[in-house]
Design a protein around this motif. Sequence first.
Motif, PDB file in Angstrom:
ATOM      1  N   ALA A  20      12.809  -8.831  14.533  1.00 23.51           N
ATOM      2  CA  ALA A  20      12.695  -7.907  15.663  1.00 23.51           C
ATOM      3  C   ALA A  20      12.337  -6.494  15.204  1.00 23.51           C
ATOM      4  O   ALA A  20      11.623  -5.774  15.899  1.00 23.51           O
ATOM      5  CB  ALA A  20      14.001  -7.892  16.453  1.00 23.51           C
ATOM      6  N   ALA A  21      12.821  -6.106  14.042  1.00 22.60           N
ATOM      7  CA  ALA A  21      12.606  -4.744  13.554  1.00 22.60           C
ATOM      8  C   ALA A  21      11.378  -4.610  12.660  1.00 22.60           C
ATOM      9  O   ALA A  21      11.009  -3.499  12.292  1.00 22.60           O
ATOM     10  CB  ALA A  21      13.847  -4.280  12.794  1.00 22.60           C
ATOM     11  N   TYR A  22      10.741  -5.704  12.325  1.00 16.86           N
ATOM     12  CA  TYR A  22       9.675  -5.707  11.326  1.00 16.86           C
ATOM     13  C   TYR A  22       8.562  -4.699  11.624  1.00 16.86           C
ATOM     14  O   TYR A  22       8.222  -3.876  10.769  1.00 16.86           O
ATOM     15  CB  TYR A  22       9.091  -7.115  11.187  1.00 16.86           C
ATOM     16  N   ASP A  23       7.984  -4.764  12.809  1.00 17.32           N
ATOM     17  CA  ASP A  23       6.847  -3.888  13.116  1.00 17.32           C
ATOM     18  C   ASP A  23       7.227  -2.414  13.041  1.00 17.32           C
ATOM     19  O   ASP A  23       6.499  -1.604  12.466  1.00 17.32           O
ATOM     20  CB  ASP A  23       6.273  -4.216  14.496  1.00 17.32           C
ATOM     21  N   GLU A  24       8.366  -2.068  13.602  1.00 18.62           N
ATOM     22  CA  GLU A  24       8.799  -0.666  13.594  1.00 18.62           C
ATOM     23  C   GLU A  24       9.093  -0.177  12.178  1.00 18.62           C
ATOM     24  O   GLU A  24       8.671   0.909  11.777  1.00 18.62           O
ATOM     25  CB  GLU A  24      10.041  -0.494  14.467  1.00 18.62           C
ATOM     26  N   VAL A  25       9.812  -0.988  11.413  1.00 19.84           N
ATOM     27  CA  VAL A  25      10.157  -0.601  10.041  1.00 19.84           C
ATOM     28  C   VAL A  25       8.911  -0.479   9.177  1.00 19.84           C
ATOM     29  O   VAL A  25       8.771   0.477   8.412  1.00 19.84           O
ATOM     30  CB  VAL A  25      11.165  -1.606   9.431  1.00 19.84           C
ATOM     31  N   MET A  26       7.993  -1.412   9.323  1.00 22.60           N
ATOM     32  CA  MET A  26       6.759  -1.359   8.530  1.00 22.60           C
ATOM     33  C   MET A  26       5.910  -0.156   8.913  1.00 22.60           C
ATOM     34  O   MET A  26       5.377   0.536   8.042  1.00 22.60           O
ATOM     35  CB  MET A  26       5.959  -2.656   8.691  1.00 22.60           C
ATOM     36  N   ALA A  27       5.788   0.107  10.208  1.00 26.94           N
ATOM     37  CA  ALA A  27       4.984   1.252  10.652  1.00 26.94           C
ATOM     38  C   ALA A  27       5.580   2.561  10.138  1.00 26.94           C
ATOM     39  O   ALA A  27       4.857   3.426   9.638  1.00 26.94           O
ATOM     40  CB  ALA A  27       4.896   1.263  12.178  1.00 26.94           C
ATOM     41  N   THR A  28       6.894   2.684  10.252  1.00 27.03           N
ATOM     42  CA  THR A  28       7.562   3.886   9.762  1.00 27.03           C
ATOM     43  C   THR A  28       7.425   4.007   8.253  1.00 27.03           C
ATOM     44  O   THR A  28       7.163   5.089   7.728  1.00 27.03           O
ATOM     45  CB  THR A  28       9.054   3.873  10.152  1.00 27.03           C
ATOM     46  N   GLY A  29       7.614   2.904   7.555  1.00 23.89           N
ATOM     47  CA  GLY A  29       7.513   2.913   6.099  1.00 23.89           C
ATOM     48  C   GLY A  29       6.139   3.300   5.599  1.00 23.89           C
ATOM     49  O   GLY A  29       5.996   4.074   4.647  1.00 23.89           O
ATOM     50  N   ILE A  30       5.117   2.785   6.255  1.00 22.41           N
ATOM     51  CA  ILE A  30       3.751   3.108   5.850  1.00 22.41           C
ATOM     52  C   ILE A  30       3.427   4.561   6.192  1.00 22.41           C
ATOM     53  O   ILE A  30       2.858   5.292   5.377  1.00 22.41           O
ATOM     54  CB  ILE A  30       2.743   2.140   6.518  1.00 22.41           C
ATOM     55  N   LYS A  31       3.821   4.972   7.391  1.00 22.73           N
ATOM     56  CA  LYS A  31       3.535   6.341   7.838  1.00 22.73           C
ATOM     57  C   LYS A  31       4.197   7.379   6.935  1.00 22.73           C
ATOM     58  O   LYS A  31       3.599   8.387   6.582  1.00 22.73           O
ATOM     59  CB  LYS A  31       4.021   6.504   9.282  1.00 22.73           C
ATOM     60  N   ARG A  32       5.436   7.108   6.551  1.00 23.45           N
ATOM     61  CA  ARG A  32       6.192   8.067   5.732  1.00 23.45           C
ATOM     62  C   ARG A  32       6.115   7.772   4.242  1.00 23.45           C
ATOM     63  O   ARG A  32       6.812   8.392   3.442  1.00 23.45           O
ATOM     64  CB  ARG A  32       7.643   8.100   6.200  1.00 23.45           C
ATOM     65  N   ARG A  33       5.318   6.783   3.887  1.00 26.85           N
ATOM     66  CA  ARG A  33       5.114   6.399   2.484  1.00 26.85           C
ATOM     67  C   ARG A  33       6.420   6.068   1.760  1.00 26.85           C
ATOM     68  O   ARG A  33       6.670   6.515   0.640  1.00 26.85           O
ATOM     69  CB  ARG A  33       4.353   7.483   1.742  1.00 26.85           C
ATOM     70  N   HIS A  34       7.251   5.254   2.436  1.00 27.18           N
ATOM     71  CA  HIS A  34       8.498   4.815   1.810  1.00 27.18           C
ATOM     72  C   HIS A  34       8.202   3.810   0.711  1.00 27.18           C
ATOM     73  O   HIS A  34       7.237   3.051   0.786  1.00 27.18           O
ATOM     74  CB  HIS A  34       9.419   4.164   2.842  1.00 27.18           C
ATOM     75  N   GLU A  35       9.051   3.796  -0.273  1.00 24.45           N
ATOM     76  CA  GLU A  35       8.949   2.815  -1.355  1.00 24.45           C
ATOM     77  C   GLU A  35       9.372   1.436  -0.822  1.00 24.45           C
ATOM     78  O   GLU A  35      10.174   1.348   0.112  1.00 24.45           O
ATOM     79  CB  GLU A  35       9.867   3.223  -2.508  1.00 24.45           C
ATOM     80  N   PRO A  36       8.862   0.350  -1.410  1.00 22.91           N
ATOM     81  CA  PRO A  36       9.236  -1.001  -0.950  1.00 22.91           C
ATOM     82  C   PRO A  36      10.751  -1.254  -0.878  1.00 22.91           C
ATOM     83  O   PRO A  36      11.209  -1.864   0.098  1.00 22.91           O
ATOM     84  CB  PRO A  36       8.553  -1.919  -1.967  1.00 22.91           C
TER      85      PRO A  36
END
Length: 96
Positions: A20-36
């Motif tokens: 359920a959280a995948y799309d939001e977490v991935m979008a945020t992670g990519i946008k903010r350049r979070h580490e894996p």
Amino acid sequence: MERTDVLKLMSALKLFGMRAAYDEVMATGIKRRHEPPRIVGDLLSAEIAEKQARSIKYQLTIAKLPLAKDIDDFDFTDTPINEALVPVTDGIRPEN
């Protein structure tokens, strides 16, 4: 690995919170350049939160708590309470 494959694997592993959280977490992670590791940690946190919510929902279901009632639904007929003496205005009792 494609998004659909990841979501299918999450479903197969019954990781519904992560799914359920995948799309939001991935979008945020990519946008903010979070580490894996940060992205994986966010997904795991979402899974834990979902499992806790599901556990609480299950516990409330098996507790068989009575339904909440209003004073308007209360049956005064077989009680020693005089209904006329119970002040109610718009469902709110005034303080004495």
